[in-house]
Scaffold this motif. Structure first.
Motif, PDB file in Angstrom:
ATOM      1  N   GLY A   1       6.431   0.131  -9.520  1.00 15.41           N
ATOM      2  CA  GLY A   1       7.066  -0.357 -10.731  1.00 15.41           C
ATOM      3  C   GLY A   1       8.109   0.581 -11.295  1.00 15.41           C
TER       4      GLY A   1
ATOM      5  N   TRP B   1       9.146  -8.156 -11.557  1.00 16.28           N
ATOM      6  CA  TRP B   1       8.523  -8.038 -10.233  1.00 16.28           C
ATOM      7  C   TRP B   1       8.948  -9.266  -9.439  1.00 16.28           C
TER       8      TRP B   1
ATOM      9  N   GLY C   1       6.583   2.199 -15.168  1.00 19.18           N
ATOM     10  CA  GLY C   1       5.209   1.775 -14.925  1.00 19.18           C
ATOM     11  C   GLY C   1       4.208   2.845 -15.321  1.00 19.18           C
TER      12      GLY C   1
ATOM     13  N   HIS D   1       7.050  -6.237  -4.925  1.00 22.07           N
ATOM     14  CA  HIS D   1       8.119  -5.764  -5.815  1.00 22.07           C
ATOM     15  C   HIS D   1       9.503  -5.794  -5.189  1.00 22.07           C
TER      16      HIS D   1
ATOM     17  N   SER E   1      11.615  -4.857 -17.305  1.00 26.47           N
ATOM     18  CA  SER E   1      11.038  -4.694 -15.974  1.00 26.47           C
ATOM     19  C   SER E   1      10.561  -6.034 -15.426  1.00 26.47           C
TER      20      SER E   1
END
Length: 230
Positions: free
Chosen positions: A164, A151, A168, A156, A149
């Protein structure tokens, strides 16, 4: 005489019980700063009070229950503190709260049964020039390798979803989380979301300095003052 003595003994025991109750209560501390709650997850025992401290020079904040009328604090400015009225009357359970001026500021109070183990004693209220580091208020978690993952953009993605995704944490996992590391900027606060890519977190401080940190450990890789020539 015996009845009178028994009555006096019962009154003394009742008075002792009533007097002992406040000794089990504690005053927990909550903090705001940089336009966010610095302690969004609180876990007072039943009967404890909560004092809200605003360390934010940017705005006033308060603590208000999502369900109207359960608990609230007044709006306070930088360096001020106030009790969150009503917390000591809550039954065990989880209660959501928000700031009445800033819609993105949310948190949760999980009231513990008084028979449960007591949390660590709270730090004393901050005094001018001696404010605690809010990261120290919660237990740290061991660093863990990052997953895939990332960002990559502010918010994002291009739609600024700040989501997320399914990997997340959910809202009810907040109370099980804790800080892994902290980084102190000497060139202003961090008020925007950072970007994360390839294990590196990049954030801009308010004084114009860009920091690149190891996203797993918080160790600084490099920094650059955008106000200075290359």
């Amino acid at each position: 005489m015996t009845r009178r003595l028994a009555a006096l003994v019962m009154l003394s025991l009742a008075g002792a019980a009533l007097g002992a109750a406040p000794a089990h209560a504690a005053e927990q501390q909550a903090y705001a700063g940089a336009l966010n709650y610095l302690t969004p997850a609180l876990a007072p025992a039943r009967g404890d009070t909560v004092r809200f401290n605003n360390l934010d020079p940017l705005a006033q904040h308060d603590v208000v229950s999502d369900t109207p009328g359960r608990f609230s604090s007044p709006l306070i400015g930088n360096g001020q503190s106030a009790l969150v009225n009503g917390v000591d009357k809550l039954a065990p359970g989880t209660y959501q709260f928000h700031c009445s001026l800033h819609s993105w500021m949310h948190g949760a109070i999980q009231v513990l049964d008084s028979a449960a183990p007591s949390p660590p004693p709270p730090p004393p209220p901050p005094t001018p020039g001696d404010a605690p580091n809010p990261v120290d208020l919660l237990p740290k978690l061991p660093p863990a390798p990052l997953t895939s993952s990332e960002w990559p953009l502010y918010g994002h993605d291009l739609s600024n979803s700040r989501d997320g995704g399914s990997t997340g944490p959910s809202w009810n996992e907040v109370l099980t989380m804790g800080p892994v590391w902290s980084f102190h900027s000497t060139h202003g606060d961090f008020t925007g979301t950072p970007v994360v890519a390839s294990g590196t977190l990049v954030a801009l401080a308010g004084g114009g300095t860009v920091y690149a940190l190891d996203a797993s450990t918080g160790a600084m890789k490099w920094s650059r003052d955008l106000g200075k020539p290359l």
